[in-house]
Design a protein around this motif. Structure first.
Motif, PDB file in Angstrom:
ATOM      1  N   GLY A  51       0.809  -1.228   0.000  1.00  0.00           N
ATOM      2  CA  GLY A  51       0.000   0.000   0.000  1.00  0.00           C
ATOM      3  C   GLY A  51       0.833   1.266   0.000  1.00  0.00           C
ATOM      4  O   GLY A  51       0.465   2.257   0.621  1.00  0.00           O
ATOM      5  N   ARG A  54      -0.024   4.372  -3.385  1.00  0.00           N
ATOM      6  CA  ARG A  54      -1.334   5.027  -3.255  1.00  0.00           C
ATOM      7  C   ARG A  54      -1.978   5.297  -4.607  1.00  0.00           C
ATOM      8  O   ARG A  54      -2.853   6.147  -4.723  1.00  0.00           O
ATOM      9  N   LEU A  57      -6.120   4.042  -5.228  1.00  0.00           N
ATOM     10  CA  LEU A  57      -7.207   4.488  -4.353  1.00  0.00           C
ATOM     11  C   LEU A  57      -8.556   4.409  -5.056  1.00  0.00           C
ATOM     12  O   LEU A  57      -8.708   4.845  -6.203  1.00  0.00           O
ATOM     13  N   LYS A  65     -13.072   6.860   4.105  1.00  0.00           N
ATOM     14  CA  LYS A  65     -11.825   7.211   3.408  1.00  0.00           C
ATOM     15  C   LYS A  65     -11.681   6.394   2.137  1.00  0.00           C
ATOM     16  O   LYS A  65     -12.168   5.277   2.053  1.00  0.00           O
ATOM     17  N   ALA A  93      -3.759  13.174  -8.336  1.00  0.00           N
ATOM     18  CA  ALA A  93      -2.826  13.778  -7.378  1.00  0.00           C
ATOM     19  C   ALA A  93      -1.604  12.879  -7.197  1.00  0.00           C
ATOM     20  O   ALA A  93      -0.472  13.362  -7.136  1.00  0.00           O
ATOM     21  N   PHE A  97       2.206  13.841  -7.896  1.00  0.00           N
ATOM     22  CA  PHE A  97       3.279  13.708  -6.894  1.00  0.00           C
ATOM     23  C   PHE A  97       4.432  12.872  -7.440  1.00  0.00           C
ATOM     24  O   PHE A  97       5.600  13.187  -7.234  1.00  0.00           O
ATOM     25  N   ARG A 130       2.140  21.474 -11.861  1.00  0.00           N
ATOM     26  CA  ARG A 130       2.124  22.767 -11.173  1.00  0.00           C
ATOM     27  C   ARG A 130       3.410  22.949 -10.388  1.00  0.00           C
ATOM     28  O   ARG A 130       3.541  23.863  -9.582  1.00  0.00           O
ATOM     29  N   GLY A 180      12.240   9.240   3.955  1.00  0.00           N
ATOM     30  CA  GLY A 180      11.488  10.364   3.420  1.00  0.00           C
ATOM     31  C   GLY A 180      11.859  10.640   1.975  1.00  0.00           C
ATOM     32  O   GLY A 180      12.158   9.729   1.206  1.00  0.00           O
ATOM     33  N   ALA A 181      11.845  11.911   1.614  1.00  0.00           N
ATOM     34  CA  ALA A 181      12.128  12.269   0.234  1.00  0.00           C
ATOM     35  C   ALA A 181      13.559  11.936  -0.157  1.00  0.00           C
ATOM     36  O   ALA A 181      13.906  11.920  -1.329  1.00  0.00           O
TER      37      ALA A 181
ATOM     38  N   ILE B 124       9.644  23.809  16.681  1.00  0.00           N
ATOM     39  CA  ILE B 124       8.828  25.016  16.850  1.00  0.00           C
ATOM     40  C   ILE B 124       9.009  25.694  18.207  1.00  0.00           C
ATOM     41  O   ILE B 124       9.394  26.868  18.274  1.00  0.00           O
TER      42      ILE B 124
ATOM     43  N   SER C 285       2.137  19.584  17.238  1.00  0.00           N
ATOM     44  CA  SER C 285       2.261  20.325  15.984  1.00  0.00           C
ATOM     45  C   SER C 285       1.412  19.716  14.875  1.00  0.00           C
ATOM     46  O   SER C 285       1.292  20.292  13.808  1.00  0.00           O
ATOM     47  N   SER C 340       9.012  12.258   7.476  1.00  0.00           N
ATOM     48  CA  SER C 340       8.262  11.357   6.607  1.00  0.00           C
ATOM     49  C   SER C 340       9.113  10.117   6.355  1.00  0.00           C
ATOM     50  O   SER C 340      10.301  10.223   6.069  1.00  0.00           O
ATOM     51  N   PRO C 346       2.080  10.405  -1.454  1.00  0.00           N
ATOM     52  CA  PRO C 346       1.603  11.759  -1.162  1.00  0.00           C
ATOM     53  C   PRO C 346       2.377  12.424  -0.024  1.00  0.00           C
ATOM     54  O   PRO C 346       2.679  13.619  -0.084  1.00  0.00           O
ATOM     55  N   ARG C 348       5.534  11.594   1.126  1.00  0.00           N
ATOM     56  CA  ARG C 348       6.942  11.805   0.774  1.00  0.00           C
ATOM     57  C   ARG C 348       7.110  13.003  -0.152  1.00  0.00           C
ATOM     58  O   ARG C 348       7.923  13.887   0.092  1.00  0.00           O
ATOM     59  N   GLY C 350       4.612  15.201  -1.074  1.00  0.00           N
ATOM     60  CA  GLY C 350       3.817  16.368  -0.672  1.00  0.00           C
ATOM     61  C   GLY C 350       4.491  17.206   0.389  1.00  0.00           C
ATOM     62  O   GLY C 350       4.486  18.444   0.318  1.00  0.00           O
ATOM     63  N   VAL C 377      -2.191  21.315  -2.621  1.00  0.00           N
ATOM     64  CA  VAL C 377      -1.276  20.201  -2.342  1.00  0.00           C
ATOM     65  C   VAL C 377      -1.624  19.573  -0.995  1.00  0.00           C
ATOM     66  O   VAL C 377      -1.680  18.348  -0.856  1.00  0.00           O
ATOM     67  N   ASN C 380      -4.527  17.430  -1.340  1.00  0.00           N
ATOM     68  CA  ASN C 380      -4.208  16.171  -2.015  1.00  0.00           C
ATOM     69  C   ASN C 380      -3.479  15.171  -1.124  1.00  0.00           C
ATOM     70  O   ASN C 380      -3.392  13.994  -1.436  1.00  0.00           O
ATOM     71  N   ILE C 381      -2.918  15.680  -0.045  1.00  0.00           N
ATOM     72  CA  ILE C 381      -2.253  14.763   0.893  1.00  0.00           C
ATOM     73  C   ILE C 381      -3.286  14.156   1.841  1.00  0.00           C
ATOM     74  O   ILE C 381      -3.292  12.958   2.086  1.00  0.00           O
ATOM     75  N   GLY C 383      -5.913  12.385   3.740  1.00  0.00           N
ATOM     76  CA  GLY C 383      -6.767  11.224   3.496  1.00  0.00           C
ATOM     77  C   GLY C 383      -6.227  10.246   2.477  1.00  0.00           C
ATOM     78  O   GLY C 383      -6.787   9.184   2.275  1.00  0.00           O
ATOM     79  N   ASN C 384      -5.135  10.599   1.810  1.00  0.00           N
ATOM     80  CA  ASN C 384      -4.633   9.722   0.754  1.00  0.00           C
ATOM     81  C   ASN C 384      -3.381   8.950   1.151  1.00  0.00           C
ATOM     82  O   ASN C 384      -2.823   8.229   0.337  1.00  0.00           O
ATOM     83  N   CYS C 385      -2.925   9.134   2.385  1.00  0.00           N
ATOM     84  CA  CYS C 385      -1.638   8.529   2.772  1.00  0.00           C
ATOM     85  C   CYS C 385      -1.833   7.197   3.483  1.00  0.00           C
ATOM     86  O   CYS C 385      -2.928   6.822   3.856  1.00  0.00           O
ATOM     87  N   LEU C 386      -0.708   6.548   3.670  1.00  0.00           N
ATOM     88  CA  LEU C 386      -0.707   5.245   4.331  1.00  0.00           C
ATOM     89  C   LEU C 386      -0.949   5.399   5.829  1.00  0.00           C
ATOM     90  O   LEU C 386      -1.665   4.630   6.442  1.00  0.00           O
ATOM     91  N   VAL C 388      -1.097   8.709   9.105  1.00  0.00           N
ATOM     92  CA  VAL C 388      -1.572  10.090   9.113  1.00  0.00           C
ATOM     93  C   VAL C 388      -0.452  11.108   9.260  1.00  0.00           C
ATOM     94  O   VAL C 388      -0.716  12.279   9.498  1.00  0.00           O
ATOM     95  N   ASP C 391      -1.088  13.825   6.764  1.00  0.00           N
ATOM     96  CA  ASP C 391      -2.172  14.693   7.229  1.00  0.00           C
ATOM     97  C   ASP C 391      -1.691  15.596   8.347  1.00  0.00           C
ATOM     98  O   ASP C 391      -2.138  16.743   8.478  1.00  0.00           O
TER      99      ASP C 391
END
Ligand code: FMN
Ligand code: SF4
Ligand code: FES
Lengths: 828, 212, 435
Positions: A51, A54, A57, A65, A93, A97, A130, A180-181, B124, C285, C340, C346, C348, C350, C377, C380-381, C383-386, C388, C391
């Motif tokens: 999963g 994504r 979906l 959801k 989306a 991404f 975008r 991460g990224a 923060i 946060s 992340s 989304p 990673r 987003g 953006v 688009n993140i 609710g769409n992630c693995l 939260v 979110d």
């Protein structure tokens, strides 16, 4: 483990009612209703869905959801929407991404035209971007290994490749670094990703991030054709699809057949196609002239061969190598037996009655049984070397179905880490070991044979206990489905004792006639089983019939002896160089030296042929061949030519039938298909097979009750054979051998794979090394029985002290040059 | 590996890569990295013992990956290839497995750094109270201390003493601007950092916490 | 004055030791009582207390415990002591000052769940707290509160402190499990939920430190009594961590339902002289921000949810009128980008993209249109992630853009002007440009 069964349910997708087996994953079930849900990370071959991407979906009524279709099992009455605005927005989306950092270099990308990312962007993406920040850029492509290039700009982090490495091949070399990224695919400290199955990640990658270095920039999808066949480089006989451009094989892809390969290939199968176009190929007939092989016309070669064979008559013996098809073997034995009147023809080199007894259909396990059995015993074989894809299947059973795995080998096994139990015996103790194990299951003296095998009695008893009670839940301790995966090399080592013991073991474990359990042989060569069934065995006609020949029929070792002794004068070699492929290279060298005539069909001039062959016919490669081969579990599979024959090569069946015509006998064969028909007619349990029926998936004859009933019962096995006692080292070391997956001329002659060509190494326990004063990496001389060879020391902590292991099947310093049970080692 | 240029606050490597590692190819002269064989890789006995004692705690010994890596890092200063290989050898895992784990966690260092971690929280709450200036000042003071691994860190769970520093696990704060040179000196010398400002001694702020 | 349950005499010298804790009634009658109840009765008692998880999601503790299947399986209890949500530091004080309260709570929870192995997953940065906890666990083992047949009952329990190594995502329960299994801390797909297939595939109960530490007190005072504290649906007391622009940052034990103003101003002293509250995160946060206008909201789960935000971990971060919302947004986004795990698309991409847009705003390369892009953006993140985590960035950032759009626009204009001036200065010709 019982295989899962599913009832059929009805669910609704985009307003359509669709029937599907319950709990089918939604993206698969959707296809039954002609709805495509886009996926990137989903690949059921890799195990549980993750999963991650994504992309899939969808909306399911009753769940607020959006849900991932790749992880949702369908239930009765489920209502799914894939076309709502919400779903479309989410999918667009995800595409957006994924593309923000993707280089969009499709025009120069190897994947272009066959790229899921392209297709999905087109089908589900928004079409605009975008993202105005600079994209990330890196040096590319980079080498991930000599075989694979990695382009990290293109990677979409779908996890497929690392999941393969971690959860399928379990080599755990390919990993994700950082998070991460910044996450990226790589290896430890810049080590290359070199592993027996690494190439599968190229096929798994849904973008152009992982590409085949040999294939890069060789073709575009619209230049090529795919051609399905079977890889005959090892007994696994994986189904493949050759990518062909302009009559050249440029790539080999897996052609998924769950009964055979599960859709995977080993790297030998994937890259050794290069040898097909090697300059080393023999592409015209050769004739020995003034001590050297020189090209001649077909006419001259055929006439000479026919003349020499005629002269030798019943003094000719035939030997078929494991890459020969059933048809070729069938015609070879016809030539030798019917045309030349000799009875000496062999392929496997071991007592064929042993193989016959152990190939009984009521004892036969299918390859898939390995995945669902309660217990799998790996006995006397290293699957990753001997039948690589089987290694993956065993791991899959253990990982996914909690199959209990036991390993019983002389050499430490790569499966030890997955095994519930590993037992070691000393090389030379094969017969004694199986006898002891059988006694432990069945009753009888365990101690004496265990001692003779150099094995631990308690370990044998534990193993017997595991085999006997491994079934069902832990409470009822019922005997379960056991699959015994055994190497036919055991028969070569101590066949007389192994066969009766193995048969008794099978009946002690109630494997006779059992669905889900039984014996599965790992042959020493690709088509060992098919050649046996086609009658390429001393004293056995096709289909284990009676040859009607009087007197002794020699097996491989007997043939060598008879040639040396002058009892035989000529040898017909079909895809074989006994000096390379058979035990006792020294003895074979003398035998060939002594033979007046050696006729060979060969793709390559290996040293033995170069030295000794009288006539060499250019042989087809597996990409050029038609015919059938038989999988170790009895599946008859079909080869189809992907490319034209190289140079002047002609089909083997044609040569064999032409020779027999010249020798005065018409075989009645004008096409390859006619050879197949003759074979099917001659083997009772192949009755009813046709090339069409075999088709692209093969037919497992033992699974067909009529065919199984036609299997001639083997004679009662001899029960009086005593096992041999393994040599006592007494300061020397016992010698065991193994054959690496990378052994073989095809590896050496494929530029991409040559780097893997094995060099001789001697594996030993640290204690022995200390005693001998040698260290890991040292060059040593291994000597025994008057011969010696050079090797590099490899220390293995798990090796049993007192035994060392050398490789066979390599071109130089091969272990079959030492015909000794004990060796001595000293620093070179 | 070259050092990054800082452009717009983003570390950029040669060829424009922001991430160390992205631009690295495999070294084809190396052998593939399988599970290290104990017969070939030597592991110091105490390190082996420590890792094995962690492995014994869990039903699946793999769970000891983080403690094992920490132990190896403690010994070698960072999760060097040598450190990872030794841990992998004891745990019967590939070094790749452990390298992947090490790369995931902030406290495990996959590039050579100073042995002694000093983290300044720049999240923060701390940044609302001057953390960025504190980090900059400490960087000025300690930039040349080779065995100190000074870095900004995400929220360390001590926003009540913002701005704060973790000196090898000892939390101190709030660090006033005039305390920075003293703190830097203590860090350099390996002395107790700001004894009066250590979190461990701080009483609860809840006025009623001590009331019956 | 709020009744103190967790923080009662929290600074008592030696409270971290077994002796002092026992002298206070720890591991005493209440534990005996809990272990003498039937498992079902105990779970019912916990449900009746109305205790909701203190780790962030606020799910009923008793109900979660009831989800674990019965039967002779290997079951696990895991204490989530990862405490990495920015602004949160309550578990730290609790574990450091009264580790045995957590251990006693874990024994009770293990009994309720039928678990016989337990782990405390502690964030690796809490080294001093880890030492204290390990000492306490050792003391409890020696005293027979952890081990075989505890207090002569059929409960056997092992316990280990597992130190993490710095990853916020490991607070997410499934990522925590992967991390505890020795893997990279990536969240797992749900279902299966940990109650069915958690640690090592076995049924697993996961609770926050504060949740677990509350259990002995619920047993002692009785669920009915406990449920009377607080307000409906938010029973009991809660530790809140107040930080940022307040004069007395720290942990405060409050009765749920207290006014937020009383917490921020009354307990924590509010912003400094002459300053006012500009925005505040009510629950770490990850929670959408509130403004100075929202200070009178009752601090409880439902009220905050109704206000479009959440109580989360109970961490209040206050920013005063002098702070820049753009800076806070950037810090927030940077944190989530850094944390992340990278597994799902989304989150990673987003979080990374959002940081880049905010950086553009700061450097003067953005226009007000970029605010819409950023909002989109974030949309688009959500609710769409693995998990939260995505979110958790998108919601607060989205709320900041929405509530402080004017300030963002002003900032963008000012930054653009500044960038332009700098550019012109860089290009400064030797001759003045003719008009
Ligand atoms: C990104 C993320 C981080 C989290 N971090 C923590 C944490 O540090 N501590 C914690 O107790 N719960 C954290 N949680 C919540 C846990 O997933 C889980 O809900 C909680 O541990 C359950 O315990 P409780 O029911 O006692 O609250 C986090 C959740 C998410 C999604
Ligand atoms: S390299 Fe390919 S297969 Fe591997 S994560 Fe990237 S996109 Fe997926
Ligand atoms: S295919 Fe479903 S999340 Fe990737």
């Amino acid at each position: 483990m019982p295989r899962p069964e599913h009832r059929s349910i009805t669910f609704t997708i985009d307003g359509r009612e669709v029937q599907a087996p319950e709990n089918t994953i939604l993206v698969d079930a959707a296809k039954l209703g002609d709805v495509e849900i886009p996926v990137f990370c989903y690949e059921p071959k890799l195990g549980q869905p993750v999963g991650a991407c994504r992309m899939c979906l969808v909306e399911i009524e009753g769940i607020p959801k959006l849900q991932t279709g790749c992880s949702t099992p369908v239930k009765d009455g489920m209502v799914v929407h894939t076309q709502t605005a919400r779903v479309k927005e989410a999918q667009a989306a995800v595409v957006e991404f994924l593309l923000i950092n993707h280089p969009l270099d499709c025009p120069v990308c190897d994947k272009g035209g066959e790229c899921p990312l392209q297709d999905i962007s087109y089908g589900w993406g928004g079409g605009t971007t975008r993202f105005i920040e600079p994209k990330r850029h890196f040096v590319k492509p980079l080498e991930l290994s000599p075989l694979i290039a990695i382009d990290r700009e293109r990677c979409i982090l779908c996890y497929r490749c690392v999941r393969f490495s971690q959860e399928v091949s379990e080599d755990y070399q390919l990993v994700l670094h950082e998070r991460g990224a910044a996450t990226f695919v790589g290896t430890f400290d810049g080590h290359p990703y070199v592993a027996p199955f690494s190439g599968n990640i190229i096929e798994l990658c849904p973008v152009g991030a992982l590409t085949s270095r040999p294939y890069r920039f060789r073709a575009r999808p619209w230049d090529i054709e795919g051609s399905g066949s079977v890889c005959t480089l090892c007994p696994a006989q994986c189904n493949v699809s050759f990518t062909v451009r302009d009559e050249r094989v440029l790539r080999v892809l897996a052609r998924q057949n769950d009964g055979v390969d599960d859709g995977w290939l080993c790297d030998k199968g994937r890259f050794a196609y290069q040898s097909v176009h090697s300059d080393e190929r023999v592409t015209q007939p050769l004739l020995r002239d003034g001590g050297e092989l020189r090209p001649v016309s077909w006419e001259r070669a055929l006439a000479t061969a026919a003349g020499l064979l005629k002269k030798a008559g019943a003094g000719v013996a035939g030997l078929a190598g494991g890459e020969s098809t059933n048809e070729e073997g069938f015609l070879l034995q016809r030539l030798i037996r019917e045309v030349l009147g000799s009875s000496h023809v062999d392929a496997a080199g071991v007592d064929p009655v042993d193989l016959w007894s152990l190939a009984r259909p009521d004892l036969q396990a299918s390859l898939q049984d390995v995945e669902y059995a309660h217990t799998v015993l790996v006995l006397g074989t290293e699957p990753v070397d001997d039948m690589p894809i089987l290694d993956l299947r065993i791991r899959k059973g253990v990982r996914r179905n909690r199959v209990k795995l036991a390993v019983a080998t002389a050499r430490p096994s790569s499966l030890d880490a997955s095994a519930a139990l590993s037992v070691r015996y000393a090389p030379g103790g094969e017969g004694a070991f199986v006898t002891a194990l059988t006694a432990a299951v069945y009753g009888g003296d365990v101690d004496a044979p265990a001692a003779a095998a150099g094995a631990d009695v308690d370990a044998i008893r534990t193993l017997a206990e595991l085999l006997r009670t491994g079934g069902g839940d832990d409470d009822n301790r019922a005997p379960g489905d056991v699959v015994i995966v055994w190497g036919t090399r055991l028969l070569g080592a101590d066949g007389g004792a192994v066969t009766p013991a193995l048969l008794k073991l099978a009946s002690g474990l109630a494997l006779t006639g059992r669905d889900g359990g039984g014996l599965l042989a790992v042959p020493a060569s690709t088509n060992e089983r098919g050649l046996l069934e086609a009658g390429v065995a001393p004293g056995l006609a096709p289909g284990f019939g009676d040859t009607g020949a009087a007197g002794e029929s020699y097996a491989e070792a007997g043939i060598a002896r008879a040639l040396r002794d002058g009892d035989l004068t000529a040898l017909y070699l079909l895809h074989d160089d006994p000096i390379l492929s058979r035990p006792d290279a020294v003895g074979w060298d003398r035998a060939l030296e002594k033979a007046t005539t050696v006729v060979a069909h060969a793709q390559f001039l290996t040293a033995g042929l170069r030295e000794h062959a009288t006539v060499v016919f250019p042989a087809e490669s597996y990409a050029e061949k038609e015919g059938t081969v038989t999988h170790p579990d009895g599946r008859v599979q079909r080869l189809r030519p992907a490319i034209g024959r190289q140079g002047q090569t002609r089909p083997e069946w044609w040569v064999l039938s032409e020779l027999s015509r010249r020798l005065g006998a018409d075989m009645g064969i004008l096409t390859g298909a006619m050879a197949s028909r003759q074979l099917f007619d001659a083997v009772p349990f192949y009755a009813g097979l046709t090339l069409d029926r075999i088709g692209g998936r093969g037919v497992r004859w033992p699974a067909d009750p009529a065919a199984a009933a036609a299997f001639p019962p083997p004679p009662e096995v001899r029960r009086d054979v005593a096992y041999e006692t393994t040599a006592t080292p007494n300061g020397a070391l016992r010698l065991g051998t193994f054959r690496s997956i990378w052994a073989g001329i095809e590896v050496e002659l494929s530029p991409a794979l040559t780097f893997l060509t094995p060099r001789q190494q001697v594996e030993m326990a640290p204690a022995d090394a200390r005693r001998l004063g040698v260290a890991h990496g040292d060059k040593v001389v291994v000597a025994g029985d008057g011969a010696s060879l050079e090797a590099t020391v490899v220390l293995r902590n798990a090796a049993s002290p007192g035994s060392v292991f050398l490789q066979t099947g390599i071109q130089t310093d091969a272990a079959n040059g030492l015909d000794a049970a004990l060796v001595e080692i000293h620093k070179a | 590996m070259s050092t990054p240029r800082i452009v717009n606050g983003i570390a950029r490597y040669e060829h424009g890569s922001r991430v160390p590692g992205w631009d690295e190819a495999a070294d084809l002269t190396k052998d593939p990295a399988g599970v290290p064989d104990p017969a070939v890789v030597e592991v110091p006995a105490d390190l082996r013992l420590e890792i094995e004692s962690y492995m014994a705690r869990y039903p699946d010994s793999r769970s000891a990956a983080i403690p094992a890596l920490k132990a190896a890092q403690q010994r070698y200063g960072w999760c060097s290839p040598e450190a990872i290989e030794q841990a992998a050898c004891v745990m019967r895992l590939t070094p790749g497995y452990l390298a992947a784990v090490a790369g995931f966690y902030d406290q495990l260092e996959t590039r050579p750094v100073g042995r002694r971690p000093v983290y300044v929280c720049t999240n923060i709450s701390c940044s609302l109270r001057g953390a960025d200036a504190l980090l900059a000042a400490l960087q000025d003071e300690l930039g040349d201390a080779p065995d100190v691994n000074l870095r900004g860190f995400e929220c360390l769970g001590a926003c009540d003493i913002a701005p704060m520093v973790s000196v090898e696990g000892v939390y101190v704060g709030p660090v006033d601007a005039d305390e920075i040179p003293e703190l830097a000196r203590q860090i350099r010398a390996g002395d107790e950092p700001l004894p009066a400002k250590q979190l461990i001694n701080r009483p609860s702020q809840d006025p009623d916490a001590s009331a019956a | 004055m709020t009744q103190k349950i967790l923080f009662k005499n929290i600074d008592e010298p030696g409270l971290a030791t077994l002796d002092v804790y026992r002298a206070r009634g720890g591991y005493g009658e209440r534990l005996r009582m809990a272990l003498s109840m039937s498992r079902d009765a105990l779970v019912e008692e916990l449900k009746a207390s109305g205790l909701r998880g203190r780790g962030g999601a606020g799910f009923s503790m008793g109900t979660k415990a009831s989800f674990l299947p019965k039967g002779q399986l290997d079951k696990y209890l895991v204490c989530n002591a990862d405490e990495s949500e920015p602004g949160t530091f309550k578990d730290r004080e609790l574990m450091q000052k009264c580790p045995h309260m957590l251990i006693e709570g874990m024994i009770i929870a293990a009994y309720a769940a039928g678990a016989n192995r337990s782990f405390i997953y502690l964030r690796g940065e809490y080294e001093q707290q880890a030492d204290i906890l390990e000492r306490a666990v050792h003391e409890a083992k020696v005293a027979g509160f952890i081990g075989d047949r505890i207090l002569g009952t059929d409960l056997s329990l092992s316990m280990w402190v597992h130190r993490g190594a710095g990853a916020y995502i490991c607070g997410e329960e499934t990522a925590l499990l992967d991390s505890l299994e020795g893997k990279r801390g990536n969240p797992r797909l749900k279902p299966p939920f940990p109650a069915n297939q958690g640690l090592y595939q076995g049924p697993t109960l996961i609770n926050n430190v504060e949740t677990l530490a509350t259990l002995p007190h619920i047993i002692e005072m009785g669920a009915e009594h406990y449920a009377k504290i607080g307000v409906q649906n938010s029973t009991g007391t809660k530790l809140v961590s107040v930080s940022g622009h307040v004069q007395r940052p720290g942990n405060y034990e409050i009765e749920l339902g207290m006014s937020s103003r009383d917490i921020i101003y009354g307990l924590a002293g509010g912003p400094g002289e002459g300053r006012s509250v500009k925005l505040w995160f009510p629950g770490g946060s990850s929670s959408p921000v509130l403004t100075g206008d929202d200070l009178d909201l009752s601090y409880d789960f439902d009220t905050l949810a109704k206000a479009g935000t959440m109580l989360g971990s109970g961490a209040i971060i206050v920013a005063d009128d002098q702070s820049s919302v753009v800076d806070i947004a950037l810090k927030t986004a940077q944190f989530y980008r850094h944390e992340s795990c990278g597994k799902c698309t989304p989150c990673r991409e987003g979080t990374n993209w959002t940081v880049k847009m905010l950086e553009r705003i700061k450097s003067g390369d953005a226009t007000p249109m970029d605010l819409d892009l950023m909002a989109s953006v974030c949309e688009n993140i959500i609710g769409n992630c693995l998990c939260v985590l995505g979110d958790a960035m998108a919601m607060p950032i989205g709320s900041m853009v929405k509530k402080f759009r004017g300030e963002f626009e002003e900032y963008i204009e000012a930054a653009r002007a500044a960038a332009e001036r700098e550019l012109l200065a860089g290009l400064a010709p030797t001759q003045p440009v003719a008009a």
